[in-house]
Each structure stands twice: as C-alpha cells, then as structure tokens.
Design an enzyme around this catalytic site. Structure first.
Site, short mmCIF file in Angstrom:
data_model
loop_
_atom_site.label_atom_id
_atom_site.label_comp_id
_atom_site.label_asym_id
_atom_site.label_seq_id
_atom_site.Cartn_x
_atom_site.Cartn_y
_atom_site.Cartn_z
N ARG A 127 0.91 -1.02 0.05
CA ARG A 127 -0.07 -0.14 -0.13
C ARG A 127 1.04 1.29 0.06
NH1 ARG A 127 -4.66 -1.52 4.15
NH2 ARG A 127 -6.00 -2.19 2.69
N TYR A 136 -3.80 -0.25 7.48
CA TYR A 136 -4.57 -1.55 7.98
C TYR A 136 -4.83 -0.98 9.37
CZ TYR A 136 -3.49 -4.62 4.13
OH TYR A 136 -3.39 -5.21 2.86
N ASP A 169 -3.41 -1.80 -6.97
CA ASP A 169 -4.11 -2.54 -5.89
C ASP A 169 -5.34 -3.15 -6.15
OD1 ASP A 169 -4.85 -3.34 -3.39
OD2 ASP A 169 -4.48 -1.19 -2.55
N GLN A 188 -0.53 1.98 -6.00
CA GLN A 188 -2.31 2.32 -5.82
C GLN A 188 -2.88 2.00 -7.19
OE1 GLN A 188 -2.57 6.15 -4.22
NE2 GLN A 188 -4.33 5.83 -2.93
N SER A 239 -8.25 -2.90 -3.25
CA SER A 239 -8.95 -1.65 -3.31
C SER A 239 -10.06 -2.03 -4.29
CB SER A 239 -7.99 -0.49 -3.47
OG SER A 239 -7.25 -0.43 -2.14
#
Ligand code: NAD
Length: 381
Positions: free
Chosen positions: A120, A227, A128, A125, A131
């Site tokens: 992360r 997290y 990901d 990004q 996500s």
C-alpha cells in the site's frame, strides 16, 4: 513474452483476469496475449471481443502456453500441474490458506505474485487489486441491502404522505465502507459510519455521512499500510456499548471491518442484533474472514429475530464485468511496471514484486525473502 488468460475454474467465480480493453496496452509494450476460449464469457466478454482487441484465442492448454499467467483465483492442484517451470503467475493466492499449493508451485519453479500483497504505497495504488475489488463489494452490499429492506432508502413525499429515509450504518470505513457510504447516500438514505482509525473520520465526513463512535478512535489502532490492528477485549466491549444506540435506530448495517492479516473483528454480537428493528438488514462483507457479526453464516442468509443477516461470499462476481475491468487494469499496470519494454524485471529485486512473491526460484517466499526450501511443506510435485 506471452500473457496467458485461462477461464476461471473456482466454483461461482465469474470474473476473468484480463478484459479486451487491456489487450492493447500489453501489446504496446511488446507482449502477446493468448486467451482460453470462453474465458471472459461469464463476465460478459466474448472471444470475438478479445480477438478484435488483438489477442489470440485458443482451445488448447493456455496455462502451459504462457510466460505470464493472469488469474483471478489461485489455481487448482490440477492447474498447477499444467504450469511450466519459469512461468510467472499473478493471482489472488490467499496465501494463509494455500500453503501447500504454494509449496507445490515453488517445487515446479513457478514464480507466484500473490496480489493481496501489493504494497500500500502510492506508486502501487493503480495495481491494488484489493482496493478495486473492495469498491465493487461496497457498492453491491448497499444494493443488496436496499433490495432486502422492506422500506425505501430515500425520503419520499407522496400524495399518501411522507415516507422517512432509511437509516444506514457502515461499520469499517475503509475502501469498501467508503464506497458503501457513497452508494447509500446516492440512493437517498441517511448514513452514519464508524471506524477505529482516526483518519477514517475525515473521509466519512467528506462524503457527507455522520461519524459515530468518535470516542473509539485511537491512533494506536493504525497498523502499517493503512490497516487496522485488532482491538483489546476491553476496547471490543466498549465499542459494542458505544454503537448500541445507533444500532437500535438503524435499518441497515453494512459491515466491512477488517484487521491486518487476522480474523475479522466481531463488532455485532447477538444482543446488538436483537436491539435492531424488525425487517432490518445486515450485510456482512467480512464473511469470508469470519464475519463482523457473530450470527453471520458465510455464504448464507439467515433471519434472527426478524433481522436478515447476509454473509456475502464472492460478492465481486455479481458485478463481474466491472470487477474484471478493474482487476485487469490493476494487472496491466503491474505488467507495465514489471516489463515496461516487454522483458520481465528481476522479480526478487523489484520492491513491488518482492513484496508479493510467495514462490520464486524453487523456493517459498514470504515478506520479501525466501521462507523455506521448495517442497519442505510437503507440497512438492
Ligand atoms: P481494510 O479492508 O483492511 O479494513 C476495512 C476498515 O475496517 C478499515 O478502515 C479499518 O480501520 C476498519 N476496522 C478495523 N477494525 C475495526 C473495528 N473493530 N471497528 C470498526 N472498523 C474497524 O482496509 P482498506 O479498506 O483496505 O483500507 C484502509 C485504509 O488504507 C484506507 O484509508 C485506504 O484509503 C488506505 N489504503 C491505501 C492504499 C495505498 O495507498 N496504496 C491502498 C489501499 C488502502
């Protein structure tokens, strides 16, 4: 290098690892693409769509044909046998569950990037997968709740009088929770949300929802990479107490609270569910990790004292086209990073690849380095 895209074999999986619109960006960096006949059918993409985009379609053994395999789910043991040594496999490997499968892949000298482990960091990004798939899950959870709730979501002013808007509570305001807030608001519900990471409050409020349980926010709840950590027993009891009032006034609860690498926290126990109104709905997106509600039965819909509790599994397959589109863009971005000129980078030396490696060079990997000799866990084939 050839990218191979097999049809998913996991029961109920409708997504596909690559969609036609992603073929061209891969061809542009010098890669070729082979897709198994019918691979995209359950996500709404035909063989013709892939062929027109420049992919080769094959009814032969696509797994054996690829240098890099794009897969959504971990391969079955039979699929592992078909992968050639030296292949790079990209998939959601669920490494905590699939230890022996991964040892088998290492034994076959397949390099495996477990997509759950994309770090992360800002640079990663666009790759990901967790996500992008959480976005789909958050959206679907609200639609499923709206369908099951015996009330409208929006306030309606009609000739028959005014109907009040439904009250929605989102527990866990991460990627899925924030998408659920946006979706529930667009449907006209009054939305509240709660979390334990202080950063979540601003995000919730910026979407126009009310934050509840500000007294539960704790800087110490934050783990690396955004997290959350598991709460202490005392904090868990306090959370139930603090949320009780909001829960009793809520028509819908969307649960999406997860902690780093562990079982989902149980935020709703039976007494919490029992204060809800008849006809209320709980959608538990954490069901795959055990559930945020103690009464959740993964994969099932149960009714407890008039409250419907849905333990959703594989929810992303319900919007397979866009879920696949997002997944495919994530993987394409990863390939553009790993092979910008068509040649694969040294996986062990690349920061993003190294974080995801679970098998490489004949060894099982974990946390960026070899964990054990291949086959030591008994999975060598
Ligand atoms: P997640 O799926 O791990 O957890 C979902 C949410 O549950 C989190 O917000 C967490 O704080 C919350 N939670 C955990 N225990 C809880 C409890 N007991 N009660 C209530 N809520 C609880 O998280 P996620 O959705 O993947 O992302 C979390 C954060 O990380 C977000 O702010 C997101 O924007 C960020 N993120 C950053 C990147 C990146 O920079 N590349 C990628 C993904 C996520």
């Amino acid at each position: 290098m050839k990218i191979a895209v097999p049809k998913e074999t996991w029961e109920g999986e409708r997504r596909v690892g690559l969609v036609p619109e992603s073929v061209s960006p891969l061809l542009k960096i010098g890669l070729s693409v082979t897709v198994e006949t019918g691979a995209g059918a359950s996500a709404g993409f035909s063989d013709d769509d892939f062929a027109q985009a420049g992919a080769e379609i094959t009814s032969g053994d696509v797994l054996a044909a690829g240098d890099v395999v794009f897969k959504v789910r971990a391969p079955s043991p039979a699929e592992v046998e078909r992968l050639r040594p030296g292949t790079v496999l990209l998939a959601l490997m669920d490494p905590a569950v699939n230890e022996s499968l991964i040892a088998g892949l290492a034994g076959r000298k397949v390099s495996v990037l477990s997509l759950e482990r994309i770090p992360r960091i800002t640079r990663a990004q666009s790759m990901d997968v967790l996500s992008s798939q959480a976005t789909v899950a958050g959206y679907m959870a609200v639609l499923m709740a709206a369908q099951r709730l015996p009330r409208f979501f929006p306030m309606l002013m009609t000739a028959a009088g005014t109907i009040k808007a439904a009250q929605v509570l989102i527990i866990g305001a991460g990627v899925a929770g924030l998408q659920a807030i946006g979706t529930a608001k667009r449907l006209g519900a009054r939305v509240k949300a709660s979390d334990v990471r202080p950063a979540a409050r601003e995000e919730v409020e910026s979407l126009g929802a009310r934050f509840v349980g500000a007294e539960l926010l704790d800087e110490a709840a934050k783990a690396e990479g955004g997290y959350a950590k598991e709460q202490t027993e005392e904090q868990k009891a306090r959370q139930k107490e603090v949320l009780r009032d909001s829960i009793s006034k809520t028509d819908v609860i969307i649960c999406s609270a997860l902690v780093a690498g562990g079982r989902a926290p149980v935020v709703l126990d039976a007494p919490s569910v029992e204060v809800m109104k008849q006809g209320s709905v709980i959608i538990d997106l954490a069901a795959e990790q055990g559930g945020n509600c103690a009464l959740t039965q993964p994969g099932q819909e149960v009714i407890h004292q008039g409250v419907t509790i849905c333990g959703l599994l594989n929810v992303t397959s319900m919007k397979a086209a866009d879920a696949s589109r997002m997944f495919s863009r994530n993987l394409t971005n990863l390939m553009k990073h790993l092979a910008p000129k068509g040649e694969m980078a040294n996986l062990a030396e690349d920061e993003i690849a190294r974080a995801c490696l679970v098998a490489h060079d004949g060894q099982v990997w974990s946390g960026g380095s070899p964990a054990t000799e291949a086959g030591a866990a008994g999975g060598k084939s």
